[in-house]
Design an enzyme around this catalytic site. Sequence first.
Site, PDB file in Angstrom:
ATOM      1  N   GLN A  84       0.809  -1.225   0.000  1.00  0.00           N
ATOM      2  CA  GLN A  84       0.000   0.000   0.000  1.00  0.00           C
ATOM      3  C   GLN A  84       0.843   1.277   0.000  1.00  0.00           C
ATOM      4  O   GLN A  84       0.348   2.325  -0.371  1.00  0.00           O
ATOM      5  CB  GLN A  84      -0.957  -0.010   1.189  1.00  0.00           C
ATOM      6  CG  GLN A  84      -2.015  -1.103   1.067  1.00  0.00           C
ATOM      7  CD  GLN A  84      -2.966  -1.124   2.239  1.00  0.00           C
ATOM      8  OE1 GLN A  84      -2.658  -1.712   3.265  1.00  0.00           O
ATOM      9  NE2 GLN A  84      -4.119  -0.499   2.104  1.00  0.00           N
ATOM     10  N   HIS A 100      -1.801  -5.320 -12.364  1.00  0.00           N
ATOM     11  CA  HIS A 100      -1.274  -5.102 -13.726  1.00  0.00           C
ATOM     12  C   HIS A 100      -2.104  -5.837 -14.771  1.00  0.00           C
ATOM     13  O   HIS A 100      -2.354  -5.314 -15.851  1.00  0.00           O
ATOM     14  CB  HIS A 100       0.183  -5.601 -13.839  1.00  0.00           C
ATOM     15  CG  HIS A 100       1.152  -4.735 -13.095  1.00  0.00           C
ATOM     16  ND1 HIS A 100       2.365  -5.192 -12.629  1.00  0.00           N
ATOM     17  CD2 HIS A 100       1.095  -3.431 -12.725  1.00  0.00           C
ATOM     18  CE1 HIS A 100       3.004  -4.214 -12.010  1.00  0.00           C
ATOM     19  NE2 HIS A 100       2.256  -3.134 -12.060  1.00  0.00           N
ATOM     20  N   ASP A 143       2.476   0.462  -7.940  1.00  0.00           N
ATOM     21  CA  ASP A 143       3.837   0.536  -8.501  1.00  0.00           C
ATOM     22  C   ASP A 143       4.686   1.610  -7.801  1.00  0.00           C
ATOM     23  O   ASP A 143       5.873   1.410  -7.561  1.00  0.00           O
ATOM     24  CB  ASP A 143       3.800   0.866 -10.006  1.00  0.00           C
ATOM     25  CG  ASP A 143       3.310  -0.313 -10.831  1.00  0.00           C
ATOM     26  OD1 ASP A 143       2.937  -1.351 -10.240  1.00  0.00           O
ATOM     27  OD2 ASP A 143       3.282  -0.193 -12.082  1.00  0.00           O
ATOM     28  N   ARG A 188       3.512   0.414  12.972  1.00  0.00           N
ATOM     29  CA  ARG A 188       3.250  -0.919  12.419  1.00  0.00           C
ATOM     30  C   ARG A 188       3.376  -0.843  10.902  1.00  0.00           C
ATOM     31  O   ARG A 188       2.664  -0.077  10.256  1.00  0.00           O
ATOM     32  CB  ARG A 188       1.837  -1.377  12.828  1.00  0.00           C
ATOM     33  CG  ARG A 188       1.513  -2.739  12.288  1.00  0.00           C
ATOM     34  CD  ARG A 188       0.106  -3.236  12.579  1.00  0.00           C
ATOM     35  NE  ARG A 188      -0.116  -4.316  11.647  1.00  0.00           N
ATOM     36  CZ  ARG A 188      -1.253  -4.654  11.086  1.00  0.00           C
ATOM     37  NH1 ARG A 188      -2.363  -4.005  11.395  1.00  0.00           N
ATOM     38  NH2 ARG A 188      -1.314  -5.639  10.231  1.00  0.00           N
ATOM     39  N   HIS A 193       0.974  -9.091   4.640  1.00  0.00           N
ATOM     40  CA  HIS A 193      -0.156  -8.176   4.467  1.00  0.00           C
ATOM     41  C   HIS A 193      -0.598  -8.257   3.004  1.00  0.00           C
ATOM     42  O   HIS A 193      -0.468  -7.302   2.252  1.00  0.00           O
ATOM     43  CB  HIS A 193       0.245  -6.760   4.878  1.00  0.00           C
ATOM     44  CG  HIS A 193      -0.903  -5.894   5.293  1.00  0.00           C
ATOM     45  ND1 HIS A 193      -1.012  -5.316   6.541  1.00  0.00           N
ATOM     46  CD2 HIS A 193      -2.012  -5.503   4.635  1.00  0.00           C
ATOM     47  CE1 HIS A 193      -2.137  -4.607   6.620  1.00  0.00           C
ATOM     48  NE2 HIS A 193      -2.752  -4.697   5.469  1.00  0.00           N
ATOM     49  N   ASN A 215      -1.929 -10.561   8.443  1.00  0.00           N
ATOM     50  CA  ASN A 215      -2.946  -9.534   8.619  1.00  0.00           C
ATOM     51  C   ASN A 215      -4.272  -9.970   8.009  1.00  0.00           C
ATOM     52  O   ASN A 215      -4.316 -10.376   6.838  1.00  0.00           O
ATOM     53  CB  ASN A 215      -2.494  -8.238   7.932  1.00  0.00           C
ATOM     54  CG  ASN A 215      -3.556  -7.155   8.057  1.00  0.00           C
ATOM     55  OD1 ASN A 215      -3.773  -6.625   9.140  1.00  0.00           O
ATOM     56  ND2 ASN A 215      -4.244  -6.851   6.968  1.00  0.00           N
ATOM     57  N   GLU A 216      -5.319  -9.867   8.771  1.00  0.00           N
ATOM     58  CA  GLU A 216      -6.681 -10.119   8.299  1.00  0.00           C
ATOM     59  C   GLU A 216      -6.791 -11.321   7.366  1.00  0.00           C
ATOM     60  O   GLU A 216      -7.116 -11.155   6.172  1.00  0.00           O
ATOM     61  CB  GLU A 216      -7.261  -8.877   7.622  1.00  0.00           C
ATOM     62  CG  GLU A 216      -7.495  -7.750   8.577  1.00  0.00           C
ATOM     63  CD  GLU A 216      -8.312  -6.604   7.993  1.00  0.00           C
ATOM     64  OE1 GLU A 216      -8.758  -6.694   6.833  1.00  0.00           O
ATOM     65  OE2 GLU A 216      -8.525  -5.618   8.711  1.00  0.00           O
ATOM     66  N   ASN A 252      -8.309  -6.081  14.521  1.00  0.00           N
ATOM     67  CA  ASN A 252      -8.615  -5.008  13.554  1.00  0.00           C
ATOM     68  C   ASN A 252     -10.125  -4.819  13.577  1.00  0.00           C
ATOM     69  O   ASN A 252     -10.867  -5.807  13.480  1.00  0.00           O
ATOM     70  CB  ASN A 252      -8.227  -5.406  12.125  1.00  0.00           C
ATOM     71  CG  ASN A 252      -6.722  -5.410  11.889  1.00  0.00           C
ATOM     72  OD1 ASN A 252      -5.925  -5.322  12.823  1.00  0.00           O
ATOM     73  ND2 ASN A 252      -6.327  -5.523  10.633  1.00  0.00           N
ATOM     74  N   TYR A 288     -13.385  -2.499  11.932  1.00  0.00           N
ATOM     75  CA  TYR A 288     -13.892  -1.459  11.022  1.00  0.00           C
ATOM     76  C   TYR A 288     -15.404  -1.398  10.959  1.00  0.00           C
ATOM     77  O   TYR A 288     -15.956  -0.347  10.667  1.00  0.00           O
ATOM     78  CB  TYR A 288     -13.352  -1.682   9.597  1.00  0.00           C
ATOM     79  CG  TYR A 288     -11.895  -1.306   9.459  1.00  0.00           C
ATOM     80  CD1 TYR A 288     -11.521  -0.002   9.180  1.00  0.00           C
ATOM     81  CD2 TYR A 288     -10.900  -2.252   9.647  1.00  0.00           C
ATOM     82  CE1 TYR A 288     -10.190   0.354   9.066  1.00  0.00           C
ATOM     83  CE2 TYR A 288      -9.560  -1.907   9.549  1.00  0.00           C
ATOM     84  CZ  TYR A 288      -9.203  -0.601   9.259  1.00  0.00           C
ATOM     85  OH  TYR A 288      -7.893  -0.253   9.164  1.00  0.00           O
ATOM     86  N   GLU A 347      -5.462  -2.379  14.215  1.00  0.00           N
ATOM     87  CA  GLU A 347      -5.933  -1.451  13.176  1.00  0.00           C
ATOM     88  C   GLU A 347      -7.333  -0.984  13.475  1.00  0.00           C
ATOM     89  O   GLU A 347      -8.179  -1.772  13.908  1.00  0.00           O
ATOM     90  CB  GLU A 347      -6.009  -2.146  11.819  1.00  0.00           C
ATOM     91  CG  GLU A 347      -4.919  -1.834  10.874  1.00  0.00           C
ATOM     92  CD  GLU A 347      -5.190  -2.451   9.510  1.00  0.00           C
ATOM     93  OE1 GLU A 347      -6.214  -2.112   8.902  1.00  0.00           O
ATOM     94  OE2 GLU A 347      -4.359  -3.260   9.081  1.00  0.00           O
TER      95      GLU A 347
HETATM   96  C1  NOJ Z   1      -7.565  -3.423   6.855  1.00  0.00           C
HETATM   97  C2  NOJ Z   1      -6.378  -3.767   6.023  1.00  0.00           C
HETATM   98  O1  NOJ Z   1      -5.438  -4.423   6.830  1.00  0.00           O
HETATM   99  C3  NOJ Z   1      -5.745  -2.551   5.357  1.00  0.00           C
HETATM  100  O2  NOJ Z   1      -4.813  -3.008   4.443  1.00  0.00           O
HETATM  101  C4  NOJ Z   1      -6.812  -1.707   4.725  1.00  0.00           C
HETATM  102  O3  NOJ Z   1      -6.259  -0.639   4.030  1.00  0.00           O
HETATM  103  C5  NOJ Z   1      -7.748  -1.226   5.812  1.00  0.00           C
HETATM  104  N1  NOJ Z   1      -8.375  -2.363   6.399  1.00  0.00           N
HETATM  105  C6  NOJ Z   1      -8.826  -0.283   5.317  1.00  0.00           C
HETATM  106  O4  NOJ Z   1      -9.660  -0.943   4.448  1.00  0.00           O
END
Ligand code: NOJ
Length: 490
Positions: free
Chosen positions: A38, A58, A71, A96, A141, A185-186, A326, A328, A398
């Site tokens: 990212q 790509h 990229d 992190r 990740h 991660n996730e 994490n 959200y 997160e």
């Molecule tokens: C969790 C993910 O680990 C991260 O890569 C992502 O950008 C965020 N959520 C937001 O969507």
Amino acid sequence: MFWCKVTIVSALLGVSWCAEDWTFPPGFKFGTATSAYQVEGAWNISDKGESIWDRYAHAVPTRIKDGSNGDVACDSYHLWQTDIEKLVELGVHYYRFSISWPRLLPSGFPNIISEDGVRYYNNLIDGLLEKGIEPFVTLYHYDLPQSIQDLGGWTNPLVADWFADYANVAYSLFGDRVKMWLTINEPLMACDLSFNTAKQAPGIVSPDHGAYLCNKHILLAHAKAYRVYDNVYRAEYNGEVSIANLLIWYDPVTAADAELAELAVQYNTGRYSHAIYSKEGGWPPAIEEIMAENSRKKGYKRPNFPSFTQDEIELIKGTYDFYGLNYYMSFTLRAAAEGETVGDYPLIGIPDLNAVHGYRKEWPTTNVTGYTLNPEGIRNLMDWLKKNYGDMKIVITENGYPNLGGLDDRDRIEFYQGLFKQLILAIKEDGINLTHYTAWALMDNFEWSSGYTTKYGLYEVDFSDPQRTRTARASTKYYKDVIKSLRINV
Ligand code: NOJ
């Protein structure tokens, strides 16, 4: 006038606290996060190997909302010193970030260790430590080496050993200075979102097999990597290792849906946690039963949801030093009506449970992702973890707020404020052993299939500027003040 409240828990502990005392406990740590694909860019510099995200973006640019890719991204490969300046400005205790597996091991395997990759991560780690910022490293990740994908990726059982070999290299190179590690991660997104929708690399749709094989193998990979740390490095380096799970809170639409909502938490959280954190290990029993029944109904000759051997159960059980959470989103949940189609997991519904997602209108939403943010969900989830797996250290690995950009991000400040209230309540009223909070993200970055259209950053990044200038948003000042004072003004 402030009021003082003595809760049962606080009375038992012999303490009381007041509403004006919206503070985090002394020693509480705040950080912020990013991940390699990212932010790093430099996707093919030096001997770096191709990752599944390089290939995915790509090969079919329309997979990404704005046709973009990682990229160059934030060009942190070149601008890591600027990133450190921003972290210092924020006053975070830790940063992190993730290591790109194919940057460190260009072939995916430890036969070649990239000097350039080692140099890059050494510089970043040493640069952080020089400024008193703790490096907190994620090993995976989402950017699997394409070479390993070509061998089946997370659906190949051998991937667990290959991941452990990669982890071994990373611990041996950086473990003297990195004391906080996350294996993966996730996994929910890497397995379920990916194989249900192909909205994540590698772009393969296989909801009945790919998603569950990935689920099992990622747990084994985590466990093997944890065991390597335990057996080889812990005595000397004395760090902590865990996995970062994406938890979703499900609220029943009516009292009649309560059992279903509990099952949904078992499905979402339990499939990635029960094996690691419960006393008995393995899959959550109720989910295992449902999956066996679903398999029969679908007419498979062999169960499509894999089982664990007793050895595997023992291998995975207890492989944690904290719970990496994490958070959200929350959904409401109800049973699907007769003949109603249930949308894809994890964002629309849960076909395996024949359950449909919804929202509560009182939950705050964002104008970007459409999903609701429900700050109370995180407190409910921490409570759920404590009830199901016992009292353990929880690290919020997160949490963040997406919008469409702009420097005056009062919406983000309001979001953080609401969330922090719930964290303080969880610590003070529910006795949750919460020690860290990680804001996603340090800066705007490549938000997977949303490209650069969705902004999570405390810092804005100008992606049209070759310098990728990072500019502080209003929320940076807010976060900085909370970190410094350990207090929110309610
Ligand atoms: C969790 C993910 O680990 C991260 O890569 C992502 O950008 C965020 N959520 C937001 O969507």
